[in-house]
Write a protein that holds these residues in place. Structure first.
Motif, mmCIF file in Angstrom:
data_model
loop_
_atom_site.group_PDB
_atom_site.id
_atom_site.type_symbol
_atom_site.label_atom_id
_atom_site.label_comp_id
_atom_site.label_asym_id
_atom_site.label_seq_id
_atom_site.Cartn_x
_atom_site.Cartn_y
_atom_site.Cartn_z
ATOM 1 N N TRP A 14 0.810 -1.215 0.000
ATOM 2 C CA TRP A 14 0.000 0.000 0.000
ATOM 3 C C TRP A 14 0.852 1.277 0.000
ATOM 4 N N TYR A 15 1.763 1.394 0.953
ATOM 5 C CA TYR A 15 2.519 2.642 1.110
ATOM 6 C C TYR A 15 3.609 2.822 0.058
ATOM 7 N N GLU A 16 4.213 1.737 -0.387
ATOM 8 C CA GLU A 16 5.214 1.822 -1.446
ATOM 9 C C GLU A 16 4.573 1.992 -2.822
ATOM 10 N N LYS A 17 3.249 1.702 -2.918
ATOM 11 C CA LYS A 17 2.489 1.811 -4.168
ATOM 12 C C LYS A 17 3.066 0.900 -5.251
ATOM 13 N N LYS A 18 3.323 -0.361 -4.831
ATOM 14 C CA LYS A 18 3.948 -1.318 -5.744
ATOM 15 C C LYS A 18 3.251 -2.672 -5.701
ATOM 16 N N VAL A 19 3.416 -3.382 -6.806
ATOM 17 C CA VAL A 19 3.026 -4.791 -6.917
ATOM 18 C C VAL A 19 4.328 -5.567 -7.067
ATOM 19 N N TYR A 20 4.462 -6.637 -6.294
ATOM 20 C CA TYR A 20 5.698 -7.426 -6.293
ATOM 21 C C TYR A 20 5.451 -8.849 -6.770
ATOM 22 N N ARG A 21 6.457 -9.404 -7.454
ATOM 23 C CA ARG A 21 6.531 -10.847 -7.691
ATOM 24 C C ARG A 21 7.654 -11.341 -6.793
ATOM 25 N N GLY A 49 -4.720 -17.837 -12.896
ATOM 26 C CA GLY A 49 -4.153 -18.829 -13.794
ATOM 27 C C GLY A 49 -3.772 -18.249 -15.142
ATOM 28 N N ARG A 50 -4.272 -17.063 -15.438
ATOM 29 C CA ARG A 50 -3.999 -16.381 -16.693
ATOM 30 C C ARG A 50 -3.613 -14.918 -16.493
ATOM 31 N N SER A 51 -4.265 -14.281 -15.510
ATOM 32 C CA SER A 51 -4.061 -12.853 -15.262
ATOM 33 C C SER A 51 -3.953 -12.570 -13.776
ATOM 34 N N LEU A 52 -3.289 -11.468 -13.475
ATOM 35 C CA LEU A 52 -3.224 -10.950 -12.122
ATOM 36 C C LEU A 52 -4.145 -9.738 -12.066
ATOM 37 N N TYR A 53 -5.073 -9.744 -11.107
ATOM 38 C CA TYR A 53 -5.980 -8.623 -10.911
ATOM 39 C C TYR A 53 -5.591 -7.920 -9.623
ATOM 40 N N VAL A 54 -5.552 -6.578 -9.678
ATOM 41 C CA VAL A 54 -5.171 -5.782 -8.519
ATOM 42 C C VAL A 54 -6.141 -4.609 -8.395
ATOM 43 N N ILE A 68 -9.651 -1.433 -11.115
ATOM 44 C CA ILE A 68 -9.000 -2.739 -11.056
ATOM 45 C C ILE A 68 -8.145 -2.856 -12.310
ATOM 46 N N ILE A 69 -6.906 -3.267 -12.098
ATOM 47 C CA ILE A 69 -6.039 -3.484 -13.248
ATOM 48 C C ILE A 69 -5.877 -4.984 -13.462
ATOM 49 N N GLU A 70 -5.737 -5.330 -14.721
ATOM 50 C CA GLU A 70 -5.419 -6.702 -15.112
ATOM 51 C C GLU A 70 -3.991 -6.670 -15.634
ATOM 52 N N MET A 71 -3.168 -7.573 -15.110
ATOM 53 C CA MET A 71 -1.761 -7.635 -15.510
ATOM 54 C C MET A 71 -1.459 -9.023 -16.058
ATOM 55 N N ASP A 72 -0.492 -9.099 -16.961
ATOM 56 C CA ASP A 72 -0.042 -10.408 -17.423
ATOM 57 C C ASP A 72 0.954 -10.973 -16.400
ATOM 58 N N GLU A 73 1.494 -12.140 -16.667
ATOM 59 C CA GLU A 73 2.373 -12.794 -15.690
ATOM 60 C C GLU A 73 3.667 -12.021 -15.435
ATOM 61 N N MET A 75 3.645 -8.784 -15.063
ATOM 62 C CA MET A 75 3.146 -7.582 -14.393
ATOM 63 C C MET A 75 3.031 -6.378 -15.328
ATOM 64 N N LYS A 76 2.800 -6.648 -16.608
ATOM 65 C CA LYS A 76 2.503 -5.582 -17.558
ATOM 66 C C LYS A 76 0.990 -5.354 -17.518
ATOM 67 N N ILE A 77 0.580 -4.108 -17.351
ATOM 68 C CA ILE A 77 -0.846 -3.785 -17.291
ATOM 69 C C ILE A 77 -1.447 -3.932 -18.678
ATOM 70 N N VAL A 78 -2.495 -4.768 -18.780
ATOM 71 C CA VAL A 78 -3.172 -4.990 -20.061
ATOM 72 C C VAL A 78 -4.589 -4.421 -20.067
ATOM 73 N N ASN A 79 -5.102 -4.048 -18.883
ATOM 74 C CA ASN A 79 -6.444 -3.487 -18.797
ATOM 75 C C ASN A 79 -6.552 -2.697 -17.500
ATOM 76 N N ASN A 80 -7.277 -1.595 -17.539
ATOM 77 C CA ASN A 80 -7.531 -0.774 -16.356
ATOM 78 C C ASN A 80 -8.995 -0.359 -16.403
ATOM 79 N N VAL A 81 -9.780 -0.861 -15.456
ATOM 80 C CA VAL A 81 -11.228 -0.666 -15.471
ATOM 81 C C VAL A 81 -11.658 0.109 -14.229
#
Length: 155
Positions: A14-21, A49-54, A68-73, A75-81
């Motif tokens: 939350w505070y770093e504003k990051k998504v990590y693998r 199994g196909r996408s990461l939702y955040v 909500i963003i959809e990311m590929d494996e 972590m490239k954003i492919v959709n932002n809704v």
């Protein structure tokens, strides 16, 4: 935190504003890579199994907006809704067909179709300030800001 199934995990900060693998190194989770989602704050994440939702919270002068963003494996954003119908979305679960999203504000758990991004319905949580959610194949497991872990069966 959500498992990818190949020994890697995705988590948000939350505070770093990051998504990590990350991977476990002994008993410690060690980041392999990260993606900034600033200026947004990331909340719940789930791998289906196909996408990461955040879920993202974007605080501004005129209130907080949610998406909500959809990311590929990788972590490239492919959709932002934008999320307009669900107030203060918090955490996510995947049941094999649908995304389930908790609302901290109204104590509801929403069923969302990721093909149309429509909320198909919801069930009310008996927990005040419902936050965490997990699906084990039969039951939902819910937590809340001021409560313990609860098992719920949705018929």
């Amino acid at each position: 935190i959500t498992a990818k199934g190949d020994g890697t995990y995705y988590t948000t900060e939350w505070y770093e504003k990051k998504v990590y693998r990350a991977r476990f190194d002994g008993n410690k989770l060690a980041a392999e890579s990260s993606v900034s989602v600033a200026p947004s704050h990331p909340a719940g994440a789930i791998w289906n199994g196909r996408s990461l939702y955040v879920i993202l919270w974007n605080r501004g002068l005129f209130g907080t907006k949610f998406s909500i963003i959809e990311m590929d494996e990788n972590m490239k954003i492919v959709n932002n809704v934008p999320i307009r119908a669900i107030q203060e979305p918090c955490q996510l679960a995947w049941d094999g067909a649908y995304l389930w999203m908790t609302s901290w504000y109204d104590q509801r758990v929403y069923k969302v179709d990721t093909a149309t991004w429509e909320a198909l319905g919801y069930f009310c949580s008996s927990l005040d300030r419902t936050t965490g959610i997990a699906w084990d194949g039969r039951y939902f497991w819910l937590t809340a800001t001021y409560d313990d872990l609860y098992q719920m069966e949705v018929l």
